[in-house]
Motif scaffolding. Structure first.
Motif, short mmCIF file in Angstrom:
data_model
loop_
_atom_site.label_atom_id
_atom_site.label_comp_id
_atom_site.label_asym_id
_atom_site.label_seq_id
_atom_site.Cartn_x
_atom_site.Cartn_y
_atom_site.Cartn_z
N ARG A 1 -27.16 -9.14 -4.62
CA ARG A 1 -27.38 -9.37 -3.19
C ARG A 1 -28.59 -10.27 -2.94
N HIS A 2 -29.42 -10.45 -3.96
CA HIS A 2 -30.67 -11.18 -3.80
C HIS A 2 -30.58 -12.65 -4.20
N GLY B 1 -49.88 -22.84 -8.04
CA GLY B 1 -50.20 -23.75 -6.95
C GLY B 1 -49.16 -24.80 -6.67
N ALA B 2 -48.03 -24.77 -7.37
CA ALA B 2 -46.96 -25.73 -7.11
C ALA B 2 -46.36 -25.47 -5.74
N GLN B 3 -45.98 -26.52 -5.06
CA GLN B 3 -45.27 -26.35 -3.80
C GLN B 3 -43.96 -25.63 -4.11
N THR B 4 -43.75 -24.48 -3.49
CA THR B 4 -42.60 -23.63 -3.82
C THR B 4 -41.94 -23.15 -2.55
N TRP B 5 -40.61 -23.25 -2.53
CA TRP B 5 -39.82 -22.69 -1.44
C TRP B 5 -38.97 -21.57 -2.01
N PHE B 6 -39.10 -20.40 -1.41
CA PHE B 6 -38.32 -19.23 -1.82
C PHE B 6 -37.10 -19.08 -0.93
N LEU B 7 -35.95 -18.91 -1.55
CA LEU B 7 -34.71 -18.57 -0.85
C LEU B 7 -34.54 -17.07 -1.04
N THR B 8 -34.77 -16.31 0.00
CA THR B 8 -34.95 -14.88 -0.18
C THR B 8 -34.02 -14.02 0.67
N ALA B 9 -33.78 -12.85 0.19
CA ALA B 9 -32.98 -11.86 0.91
C ALA B 9 -33.80 -11.32 2.09
N PRO B 10 -33.13 -10.69 3.03
CA PRO B 10 -33.87 -10.15 4.18
C PRO B 10 -34.84 -9.05 3.76
N ASN B 11 -35.97 -9.04 4.41
CA ASN B 11 -36.98 -7.99 4.19
C ASN B 11 -37.36 -7.79 2.73
N ALA B 12 -37.46 -8.88 1.99
CA ALA B 12 -37.84 -8.78 0.58
C ALA B 12 -39.25 -8.16 0.50
N SER C 1 -40.90 -19.79 2.88
CA SER C 1 -39.83 -18.82 2.68
C SER C 1 -38.66 -19.13 3.61
N PHE C 2 -37.46 -19.14 3.06
CA PHE C 2 -36.22 -19.26 3.82
C PHE C 2 -35.48 -17.96 3.59
N ALA C 3 -35.44 -17.11 4.61
CA ALA C 3 -34.89 -15.76 4.44
C ALA C 3 -33.54 -15.60 5.13
N ALA C 4 -32.65 -14.94 4.43
CA ALA C 4 -31.35 -14.59 5.01
C ALA C 4 -31.56 -13.54 6.10
N GLU C 5 -30.74 -13.60 7.13
CA GLU C 5 -30.83 -12.60 8.20
C GLU C 5 -30.23 -11.27 7.78
N ARG C 6 -29.26 -11.34 6.86
CA ARG C 6 -28.66 -10.12 6.32
C ARG C 6 -28.19 -10.42 4.90
N PHE C 7 -28.01 -9.39 4.10
CA PHE C 7 -27.58 -9.58 2.73
C PHE C 7 -26.25 -10.31 2.69
N GLY C 8 -26.17 -11.32 1.85
CA GLY C 8 -24.95 -12.09 1.69
C GLY C 8 -24.82 -13.26 2.65
N PRO D 1 -26.49 -20.17 5.99
CA PRO D 1 -27.53 -20.72 6.88
C PRO D 1 -28.86 -20.96 6.17
N VAL D 2 -29.19 -20.12 5.21
CA VAL D 2 -30.44 -20.27 4.47
C VAL D 2 -30.44 -21.59 3.68
N LEU D 3 -29.35 -21.82 2.96
CA LEU D 3 -29.28 -23.03 2.13
C LEU D 3 -29.13 -24.28 2.97
N GLU D 4 -28.44 -24.19 4.09
CA GLU D 4 -28.33 -25.34 4.98
C GLU D 4 -29.69 -25.67 5.59
N SER D 5 -30.43 -24.65 6.00
CA SER D 5 -31.76 -24.86 6.56
C SER D 5 -32.70 -25.46 5.52
N ALA D 6 -32.67 -24.95 4.30
CA ALA D 6 -33.51 -25.48 3.23
C ALA D 6 -33.12 -26.93 2.91
#
Length: 148
Positions: A12-13, A93-104, A121-128, A132-137
């Motif tokens: 799910r993550h 210190g590298a520029q890092t973007w996390f694609l993360t599950a909700p409420n990680a 951080s680009f967080a999903a609104e709900r698991f699965g 939208p997360v990947l499109e936003s990123a």
């Protein structure tokens, strides 16, 4: 694109590989940093990508942590689900973007990762709900690296 821990509810993550298409077609060169990557995964991502994935030669992405850290810092950006590579990149210190599950839990109830001030951080609104997360990123990636 995944953690080394698979099975149970861990799936799910992280999104399925096909969900990464918007990022892989965002007009940037992609360097694969996934430890334990299977050749079929790399082939599937290559098929989705606008350009072939770059594969770091002679670096064991699980064991050669000094080389992996140096590579992460040398890149313009690391985009990843929260896994050991992303944590190492952000901690160095590298520029890092996390694609993360909700409420990680590592976000400590915030919108980001408090101990990685340069991370985004680009967080999903709900698991699965990864599309939208990947499109936003992908949109943010295109905006960041758009030619002047």
């Amino acid at each position: 694109w995944r953690s080394g821990l698979q099975g149970g509810r861990r799936g799910r993550h992280a999104p399925e590989l096909a969900a990464f298409a918007p990022l892989l077609q965002a007009g940037v060169r992609v360097v694969h940093l996934q430890y334990g990557a299977q050749e079929e995964e790399l082939a599937a991502l290559d098929a989705l990508s606008a350009t072939p994935l770059l594969r770091p030669p002679d670096i064991d992405l699980r064991q050669d942590l000094d080389d992996l850290a140096a590579l992460c810092i040398a890149l313009d950006l690391v985009v990843s689900v929260p896994n050991a590579t992303a944590a190492l990149a952000a901690a160095c210190g590298a520029q890092t973007w996390f694609l993360t599950a909700p409420n990680a839990w590592p976000r400590l109830g915030t919108d980001g990762y408090p101990w990685y001030p340069q991370a985004r951080s680009f967080a999903a609104e709900r698991f699965g709900a990864w599309a939208p997360v990947l499109e936003s990123a992908a949109e943010a990636l295109q905006a960041r690296f758009a030619p002047p």
